[in-house]
Design an enzyme around this catalytic site. Structure first.
Site, short mmCIF file in Angstrom:
data_model
loop_
_atom_site.label_atom_id
_atom_site.label_comp_id
_atom_site.label_asym_id
_atom_site.label_seq_id
_atom_site.Cartn_x
_atom_site.Cartn_y
_atom_site.Cartn_z
N ASP A 9 41.00 40.09 52.00
CA ASP A 9 42.27 39.44 51.67
C ASP A 9 42.54 39.58 50.17
O ASP A 9 41.72 39.16 49.35
CB ASP A 9 42.19 37.96 52.07
CG ASP A 9 43.49 37.21 51.82
OD1 ASP A 9 44.48 37.84 51.42
OD2 ASP A 9 43.51 35.98 52.04
N ASP A 105 48.72 41.98 52.99
CA ASP A 105 47.61 41.79 52.05
C ASP A 105 46.25 41.58 52.70
O ASP A 105 45.26 41.35 52.00
CB ASP A 105 47.91 40.62 51.12
CG ASP A 105 48.20 39.33 51.88
OD1 ASP A 105 48.51 39.41 53.09
OD2 ASP A 105 48.13 38.25 51.27
N GLU A 106 46.16 41.66 54.02
CA GLU A 106 44.89 41.40 54.70
C GLU A 106 44.55 42.54 55.65
O GLU A 106 45.44 43.19 56.21
CB GLU A 106 44.94 40.08 55.48
CG GLU A 106 45.26 38.86 54.63
CD GLU A 106 45.30 37.59 55.45
OE1 GLU A 106 44.45 37.42 56.34
OE2 GLU A 106 46.19 36.75 55.20
#
Length: 409
Positions: A9, A105-106
């Site tokens: 993350d 974003d992960e």
């Protein structure tokens, strides 16, 4: 053999990227927020100083400023975020092609049986160091034997950290966390669990699957299994995702919609958005759902089954207007509107012929849609617009939406 699953993350993704472009933000509380003039004024991302002051993602700007009066507001730059997210993912792909994005974003990574990465913890540390060195961003990584616990691991320690949750320590780490921390436990599910006296993941793990099923349906036993570490969900490659169950879009308008002319412009823009996505994915829909939110912020949803499956923009617009005429009888001002295509079928799936359908005009509309899609793909989403949605504009995804006070649409 246990699987080796990583969940990575990017810490405070939007805020961290903005800080790279604006070094003056270092040491100052700031938040990346939507444009207040478009009534999108909520916190999308915040730095650590703002976070410690109590600022949370999804919070209205005025609420954030009450908690942190010196908070600086930064408008988002999504092209930057996509560029950096792609750069980080290219690092992940140096270790495995089993890389499943979860938002911008992960990502989950599956290193099971990877001869080049025999130690998943050391690989996680190496990825963390490389991301920091090559992009200037930091990541938090969870290492576990399933996706659910790996996600909990990446959330457990931030920023720039690696957390291992294995079969020996998961009860001591995971079971004391709030049930709402677990993936797939949203606010509504958390409230239902709390009414059952279940507040932690450990209490969820100890609950009866039968009682959970009685309250939550089939999601109950699934969450019980997840809490006990029995998650066998695979990490999927990009392109291996299951087919979508729906395609939708919604928007909050800069001012309330009060007339049918204004509403039709919004519905046309929404129909263009989901029609484009349907055609790009090779799907048609058999049902359409209209969502309306009033100025009191209450949502209502209205659904209709179509006469035949379609991906044609104007057909979606017409069906959306039919739904609106049935649902919006009191003309209460509308703050937000949404359109969602349901019951998806592959393009070209057999259909019963309708003797009342104007197939000649329908084919013309399909050719127009295909031509518009081609122009936008080559020259950009704003290269060609319908006259009725052009002018004083409001961003709606990549479309343009105008709210006329009067005039012909």
């Amino acid at each position: 053999m246990d699987r080796a699953i990583l969940h990575s993350d990017i810490n405070s993704c939007y805020a961290s990227i903005e800080r790279l472009y604006e070094p003056r933000l270092c040491g100052r509380p700031f938040a990346v927020c939507g444009a207040p003039e478009l009534r999108h004024g909520i916190v999308l991302s915040k730095d650590d100083i703002a976070k410690k002051a109590g600022v949370k993602t999804g919070m209205a700007i005025w609420q954030a400023k009450c908690l942190c009066p010196e908070l600086e507001i930064v408008l988002p730059h999504f092209d930057r975020y996509t560029e950096y997210a792609d750069a980080v993912r290219s690092i992940y792909y140096d270790y495995t092609n089993l890389c499943e994005p979860f938002g911008l974003d992960e990502c989950w990574l599956d290193l099971t049986g990877c001869l080049a990465c025999p130690d998943p913890v050391e690989t996680a540390q190496e990825i963390r160091r490389r991301v920091k060195k090559e992009t200037g961003l930091t990541v938090s990584i969870g290492v576990s034997f399933n996706k659910i616990f790996a996600k909990l691991g990446s959330d457990y320690r931030k920023p720039d950290a690696v957390t291992v949750i294995d079969r020996e320590n998961y009860k001591s780490i995971v079971w004391g966390l709030p049930a709402s921390d677990m993936l797939m436990v949203g606010r509504s599910t958390a409230r239902q669990l709390e009414r059952m006296g279940i507040r932690t993941i450990g209490e969820l793990a100890a609950a009866s699957p039968e009682s959970l099923h009685a309250v939550l349906g089939k999601a109950g036993p699934m969450l019980h299994a997840f809490a006990n570490g029995a998650d066998t969900t695979a990490v999927r490659r990009v392109g291996d995702e299951p087919p979508p169950k729906s395609v939708g879009n919604s928007t909050t308008l800069p001012r309330d919609v009060e007339t049918l002319r204004q509403a039709e412009v919004v519905i046309l823009s929404l129909a263009e958005s989901i029609g484009t996505r349907l055609r790009r994915g090779g799907y048609m829909c058999r049902s359409l759902e209209l969502s309306l939110r009033t100025e009191e912020l209450t949502w209502t949803r209205h659904r209709m089954r179509l006469f035949g499956a379609t991906d044609v923009t104007l057909e979606l617009r017409d069906m959306g207007m039919r739904l609106l005429s049935q649902a919006w009888t009191d003309r209460t001002p509308l703050r937000s509107m949404g359109l969602c295509a349901l019951e998806l079928v592959p393009t070209g799936a057999p259909e019963q012929i309708d003797i009342l359908c104007d197939y000649v005009n329908l084919e013309k509309q399909k050719k127009i849609d295909a031509a518009v899609d081609g122009i936008r793909k080559k020259y950009g989403a704003e290269a060609i617009q319908r006259a009725s949605v052009f002018g004083n504009s409001v961003a709606l995804g990549k479309q343009i939406c105008t709210l006329p006070e009067k005039g012909f649409i």
